[in-house]
Design a protein around this motif. Sequence first.
Motif, PDB file in Angstrom:
ATOM      1  N   VAL A   1      42.457  42.709  54.185  1.00  0.00           N
ATOM      2  CA  VAL A   1      42.643  42.727  52.731  1.00  0.00           C
ATOM      3  C   VAL A   1      44.184  42.366  52.293  1.00  0.00           C
ATOM      4  N   GLU A   2      44.984  43.071  53.028  1.00  0.00           N
ATOM      5  CA  GLU A   2      46.438  42.991  52.694  1.00  0.00           C
ATOM      6  C   GLU A   2      46.771  41.452  52.754  1.00  0.00           C
ATOM      7  N   ARG A   3      46.448  40.934  54.162  1.00  0.00           N
ATOM      8  CA  ARG A   3      46.650  39.399  54.429  1.00  0.00           C
ATOM      9  C   ARG A   3      46.032  38.402  53.395  1.00  0.00           C
ATOM     10  N   VAL A   4      45.049  38.639  53.039  1.00  0.00           N
ATOM     11  CA  VAL A   4      44.598  37.561  52.225  1.00  0.00           C
ATOM     12  C   VAL A   4      44.687  38.125  50.660  1.00  0.00           C
ATOM     13  N   TYR A   5      45.487  38.801  50.349  1.00  0.00           N
ATOM     14  CA  TYR A   5      45.570  39.342  48.848  1.00  0.00           C
ATOM     15  C   TYR A   5      45.772  38.449  47.872  1.00  0.00           C
ATOM     16  N   PRO A   6      46.752  37.426  48.205  1.00  0.00           N
ATOM     17  CA  PRO A   6      47.012  36.261  47.162  1.00  0.00           C
ATOM     18  C   PRO A   6      45.726  35.403  47.034  1.00  0.00           C
ATOM     19  N   ALA A   7      44.946  35.265  47.982  1.00  0.00           N
ATOM     20  CA  ALA A   7      43.912  34.252  47.861  1.00  0.00           C
ATOM     21  C   ALA A   7      42.920  35.396  47.029  1.00  0.00           C
ATOM     22  N   LEU A   8      42.796  36.353  47.028  1.00  0.00           N
ATOM     23  CA  LEU A   8      41.837  37.335  46.394  1.00  0.00           C
ATOM     24  C   LEU A   8      42.303  37.260  44.797  1.00  0.00           C
ATOM     25  N   ILE A   9      43.606  37.355  44.502  1.00  0.00           N
ATOM     26  CA  ILE A   9      44.072  37.162  43.131  1.00  0.00           C
ATOM     27  C   ILE A   9      43.468  35.859  42.571  1.00  0.00           C
ATOM     28  N   SER A  10      43.793  34.721  43.245  1.00  0.00           N
ATOM     29  CA  SER A  10      43.514  33.551  42.838  1.00  0.00           C
ATOM     30  C   SER A  10      41.910  33.645  42.511  1.00  0.00           C
ATOM     31  N   GLN A  11      40.995  33.786  43.316  1.00  0.00           N
ATOM     32  CA  GLN A  11      39.782  34.044  43.321  1.00  0.00           C
ATOM     33  C   GLN A  11      39.238  34.666  41.968  1.00  0.00           C
ATOM     34  N   SER A  12      39.929  36.060  41.928  1.00  0.00           N
ATOM     35  CA  SER A  12      39.681  36.725  40.662  1.00  0.00           C
ATOM     36  C   SER A  12      39.830  35.856  39.235  1.00  0.00           C
ATOM     37  N   VAL A  13      41.196  35.304  39.350  1.00  0.00           N
ATOM     38  CA  VAL A  13      41.599  34.590  38.141  1.00  0.00           C
ATOM     39  C   VAL A  13      40.332  33.481  37.929  1.00  0.00           C
ATOM     40  N   LEU A  14      40.097  32.821  38.919  1.00  0.00           N
ATOM     41  CA  LEU A  14      38.980  31.714  38.697  1.00  0.00           C
ATOM     42  C   LEU A  14      37.797  32.270  38.113  1.00  0.00           C
ATOM     43  N   MET A  15      37.504  33.539  38.764  1.00  0.00           N
ATOM     44  CA  MET A  15      36.253  34.138  38.260  1.00  0.00           C
ATOM     45  C   MET A  15      36.121  34.652  36.749  1.00  0.00           C
ATOM     46  N   MET A  16      37.264  35.109  36.427  1.00  0.00           N
ATOM     47  CA  MET A  16      37.487  35.322  34.992  1.00  0.00           C
ATOM     48  C   MET A  16      37.236  34.135  34.166  1.00  0.00           C
ATOM     49  N   LEU A  17      38.040  33.126  34.552  1.00  0.00           N
ATOM     50  CA  LEU A  17      37.740  31.790  33.861  1.00  0.00           C
ATOM     51  C   LEU A  17      36.391  31.325  33.830  1.00  0.00           C
ATOM     52  N   ALA A  18      35.833  31.603  34.956  1.00  0.00           N
ATOM     53  CA  ALA A  18      34.427  30.831  34.932  1.00  0.00           C
ATOM     54  C   ALA A  18      33.184  31.806  34.228  1.00  0.00           C
ATOM     55  N   SER A  19      33.745  33.504  33.906  1.00  0.00           N
ATOM     56  CA  SER A  19      32.719  34.058  33.080  1.00  0.00           C
ATOM     57  C   SER A  19      32.657  33.548  31.620  1.00  0.00           C
ATOM     58  N   SER A  20      33.416  32.564  31.369  1.00  0.00           N
ATOM     59  CA  SER A  20      33.422  31.980  30.098  1.00  0.00           C
ATOM     60  C   SER A  20      31.828  31.457  30.002  1.00  0.00           C
ATOM     61  N   ILE A  21      31.158  30.838  31.054  1.00  0.00           N
ATOM     62  CA  ILE A  21      29.957  30.265  31.047  1.00  0.00           C
ATOM     63  C   ILE A  21      28.848  31.115  30.733  1.00  0.00           C
ATOM     64  N   MET A  22      29.151  32.562  30.718  1.00  0.00           N
ATOM     65  CA  MET A  22      28.243  33.449  30.329  1.00  0.00           C
ATOM     66  C   MET A  22      27.751  33.519  29.131  1.00  0.00           C
ATOM     67  N   SER A  23      28.485  32.750  28.130  1.00  0.00           N
ATOM     68  CA  SER A  23      28.162  32.507  26.791  1.00  0.00           C
ATOM     69  C   SER A  23      27.010  31.564  26.613  1.00  0.00           C
ATOM     70  N   GLN A  24      26.718  30.874  27.703  1.00  0.00           N
ATOM     71  CA  GLN A  24      25.361  30.191  27.612  1.00  0.00           C
ATOM     72  C   GLN A  24      24.252  31.235  27.856  1.00  0.00           C
ATOM     73  N   ILE A  25      24.191  32.281  28.298  1.00  0.00           N
ATOM     74  CA  ILE A  25      22.964  33.272  28.304  1.00  0.00           C
ATOM     75  C   ILE A  25      23.388  34.453  27.392  1.00  0.00           C
ATOM     76  N   SER A  26      24.092  33.946  26.261  1.00  0.00           N
ATOM     77  CA  SER A  26      24.194  34.845  24.968  1.00  0.00           C
ATOM     78  C   SER A  26      24.844  36.020  25.221  1.00  0.00           C
ATOM     79  N   VAL A  27      26.006  36.108  26.105  1.00  0.00           N
ATOM     80  CA  VAL A  27      26.947  36.923  26.252  1.00  0.00           C
ATOM     81  C   VAL A  27      27.978  36.769  25.226  1.00  0.00           C
ATOM     82  N   GLU A  28      28.396  37.827  24.399  1.00  0.00           N
ATOM     83  CA  GLU A  28      29.104  37.562  23.261  1.00  0.00           C
ATOM     84  C   GLU A  28      30.777  37.797  23.853  1.00  0.00           C
ATOM     85  N   GLU A  29      31.146  36.981  25.008  1.00  0.00           N
ATOM     86  CA  GLU A  29      32.480  37.332  25.345  1.00  0.00           C
ATOM     87  C   GLU A  29      33.265  36.185  24.637  1.00  0.00           C
ATOM     88  N   LEU A  30      34.386  36.030  25.297  1.00  0.00           N
ATOM     89  CA  LEU A  30      35.437  35.293  24.435  1.00  0.00           C
ATOM     90  C   LEU A  30      35.020  33.843  24.000  1.00  0.00           C
TER      91      LEU A  30
END
Lengths: 215, 227
Positions: free
Chosen positions: B144-173
């Motif tokens: 985990v420590e070795r790949v932590y930078p990749a995990l950070i990028s992955q998490s940010v990408l996932m946060m951005l991707a969560s925007s599509i959940m508005s399509q199943i009527s989640v009231e996020e941003l």
Amino acid sequence: MGSSVTIAHYILMLQGMLWTIGLSLMGFVGGTIVGLPIAIGRISQSKALRRSLGLYIALIQGIPLPILMFLCYFGISVAGFNVPALVAAGMAMTAYASAYLAEIWRGSLQSVPKAQWEAAECLALTRLQRMVHVILPQAVKISIPPTIGFLVQIVKNTSYAVVIGFAELTYTARLINNSTFKPFVVFTVAAVLYFAICFPLSHFSRRLERKLKRA
Amino acid sequence: MGYEFDFSFIWDFWPDLAWGALETVLLSGASIILGFVAGAGLAVAKVHGSRTVSTLANIYVEAIRNTPLVVQAFWLFFGLAAMGLRMPAFYAAIVTLVINVSAYTAEIIRAGMESIPKGQFEAADCLALSRRQVLFHVELPQAVERVYPALISQSVLMMLASSIMSQISVEELTGAAYGIQSITFRGFEIYIVVAVIYLLLSVLMRFAMEGIAQLAFTRRRRLGTPL
């Protein structure tokens, strides 16, 4: 409840798949046209140029693609043009792909050993000649596996065009689900169609990568 | 160009945007934590599992990574509804995101596990650590420590991707933005504002995850040097 999924529905989904492929190609071609100069600019000697291109990339990579789709969609109409969703989706995909492709290609350019630059300079090649005849050919070879890997992202992410109502595969599938109410059938078929495009690409990308590593 | 920009309406809607942003943060936070646990489990299954287990894990990872998140969300959300299971959209979104992000996390952590030098395992053997101890005290923490930078990028990408959940009527941003857009008809302005909020969230998220790394990785905290 709901009616069954007919042959006509499957044909509609195949049409949607063609639009998905078309939009992916638009994204890739547009992303190449915009992204390649950015990649080269990112390793230029001018600090200001490097910084401002870096800012563009950070900006695009920090905004969700659905929001980019909306921005293009509403932005075009604000500018006074009335264009189909395809144009807005194509622009958003171009912006998105350009930022990521530029970063991939910058990495490839930078992974060409420095000695190659120095040797080219010793042969009295100009900076342009060094780039075109020495660095780019080597960088292209390094860049092929990650570029094909990114193609998978492009294909998958065209599905975000669903937010502006562009009739690609995902949107078509949702329409069909709305009228038939058979979500497992409809979305499984959609997923299989995406998988049929994406899996060969990611498999190919991994194989090339392994081959390159061995060489 | 006859269009006049008007951002004044934003002030009337700031509570909606604030709630939306909060929901995006909660959605991504929960999915990152659960997705990390599931992803680590999958990575272990891929590396140490029996042939059957690792093949199954591989099929799961490939199936998820080669299909779009939106289709996964629709499949689950509309599928559950068709089966008569009522699940609030927010939880359906978390389940989808966890399913999705765990596949990517598994690949990242697996790469980390494979990059650990052999000497580490030999040393662990010399200390008579059990297989379980090796996994939890040597292999996973270092991976985990070795790949932590990749995990950070992955998490940010996932946060951005969560925007599509508005399509199943989640009231996020993004969902909140869509609501405001349909009231004010100021689509361009509202999405500019929301884009800026997403940019801020991704910067904050990187910052927070760097902070977590400082706390979580002893080496970094004590010596100040990453692995």
